[in-house]
Design an enzyme around this catalytic site. Structure first.
Site, PDB file in Angstrom:
ATOM      1  N   ASP A   1       7.753   0.561  -2.620  1.00 14.94           N
ATOM      2  CA  ASP A   1       8.383   0.396  -1.304  1.00 14.94           C
ATOM      3  C   ASP A   1       8.404  -1.111  -1.059  1.00 14.94           C
ATOM      4  O   ASP A   1       7.410  -1.687  -0.636  1.00 14.94           O
ATOM      5  CB  ASP A   1       7.534   1.113  -0.247  1.00 14.94           C
ATOM      6  CG  ASP A   1       8.106   0.950   1.147  1.00 14.94           C
ATOM      7  OD1 ASP A   1       9.309   0.677   1.278  1.00 14.94           O
ATOM      8  OD2 ASP A   1       7.337   1.088   2.115  1.00 14.94           O
ATOM      9  N   ASP A  32       0.530   2.173   4.627  1.00 15.29           N
ATOM     10  CA  ASP A  32       1.749   1.500   4.148  1.00 15.29           C
ATOM     11  C   ASP A  32       2.215   2.038   2.803  1.00 15.29           C
ATOM     12  O   ASP A  32       3.342   1.781   2.386  1.00 15.29           O
ATOM     13  CB  ASP A  32       1.482  -0.007   3.943  1.00 15.29           C
ATOM     14  CG  ASP A  32       1.182  -0.713   5.252  1.00 15.29           C
ATOM     15  OD1 ASP A  32       1.593  -0.193   6.297  1.00 15.29           O
ATOM     16  OD2 ASP A  32       0.534  -1.775   5.221  1.00 15.29           O
ATOM     17  N   GLU A  60      12.874   1.696  -3.679  1.00 10.87           N
ATOM     18  CA  GLU A  60      13.723   2.023  -2.538  1.00 10.87           C
ATOM     19  C   GLU A  60      14.964   1.151  -2.554  1.00 10.87           C
ATOM     20  O   GLU A  60      14.891  -0.060  -2.759  1.00 10.87           O
ATOM     21  CB  GLU A  60      12.963   1.820  -1.218  1.00 10.87           C
ATOM     22  CG  GLU A  60      13.750   2.368  -0.035  1.00 10.87           C
ATOM     23  CD  GLU A  60      13.000   2.215   1.277  1.00 10.87           C
ATOM     24  OE1 GLU A  60      12.002   2.916   1.466  1.00 10.87           O
ATOM     25  OE2 GLU A  60      13.435   1.391   2.100  1.00 10.87           O
TER      26      GLU A  60
END
Lengths: 184, 184
Positions: free
Chosen positions: A12, A146, A73
């Site tokens: 991410d 996170d 992502e």
């Protein structure tokens, strides 16, 4: 149809916080968490030093987990322009490292990830986190929080790869059938 | 005040076309072109392969020219979002390579470059190209023309570094003067 197990390292991307989640499994079988964490770089450091630090820490993750696939992502620049540039650059470093090692890369949009994991492309963070906990049979939400999106990315990748290979297998079967019919 | 000569490698970042221009000189002295070119990557190749190719070709430029400074255009996302993401990622690769080699990086905005080279922050491409030809005592516009902005970046860097060091020298002189006055 049996599917091969794969180890996916989800990224991410971000400069201040880059979530990492490693998931092992095959579509249709239970998935398990293999590793999880967040790479932080200081917002007050020069950009080139932040990119260097990110590259060096990502390299350690790749060395340690040796993933079969890297899922990143896909970044869009809908929101804050300044943040998005850093996010894109962090994603770029992950892609570069993958290419250097010859590890296949797949990119998924946030809504593809949400849809894969929760069934709803507009699910919120809590819904995604709850499903990640359930899918990976965790006792509590992954820490640091996170890293949840990175785990969701890795899960999404395994399931989508399964769907893709099922479609490819079906197409191959159909082609063989048609070829036989034509021969007759 | 004499200024040290420096070799600056300018990078006009881009995925499809990444301009490179190497300029040698010192502020207040004639500047000369040392190398110029464009790195192309195919828009039809996967993103990670394009980044890898860019990294590998940029590495060759750094090996060949061993610059004292790398000047990179500071990227904004005013225009096409898709292009800007690639531009930011290409800039990120240049910054990463610089940091890996411990080469100082400076970033300049397009209007800073135009202002430094032509005196006008809103100069058009032709005006910038004409001034680059004059400043570097070239016989014709640099080829490929895509590299003009990279050369302008390198020129801007040398002149701005000169201005910065002049300001720093003046500040130092003033501090010494004040320190002496205080002692008296």
């Amino acid at each position: 149809m049996s599917q091969e197990r794969m180890k996916v390292l989800g990224v991410d991307p971000g400069l201040t916080r880059c979530g990492i989640g490693v998931v092992v499994g095959a579509p249709g079988s239970p998935l398990s968490l293999s590793g999880v964490g967040v790479i932080h770089t200081s917002a007050s450091a020069p950009l080139e030093q932040r990119l260097l630090q990110l590259e060096s820490e990502l390299t350690k993750w790749l060395d340690q987990y040796d993933p079969d696939v890297i899922a990143v992502e896909r970044v869009f620049s809908q929101h804050n322009v300044r943040t998005v540039m850093g996010t894109g650059q962090a994603a770029g470093i992950a892609l570069l490292l993958a290419a250097k090692r010859g590890i296949p890369v797949m990119m998924h949009t946030p809504s593809e990830v949400k849809a894969a994991v929760t069934g709803n492309g507009r699910a919120n963070k809590t819904q995604v986190a709850q499903m990640v906990v359930r899918i990976l049979s965790l006792k509590e939400a992954p820490k640091p929080v996170d890293s949840t999106d990175a785990l969701a990315l890795a899960i999404c990748n395994i399931w989508r790869a399964g769907a893709t290979s099922k479609i490819q297998a079906a197409l191959k079967q159909e082609k063989t059938r048609v070829a036989k019919l034509v021969k007759k």
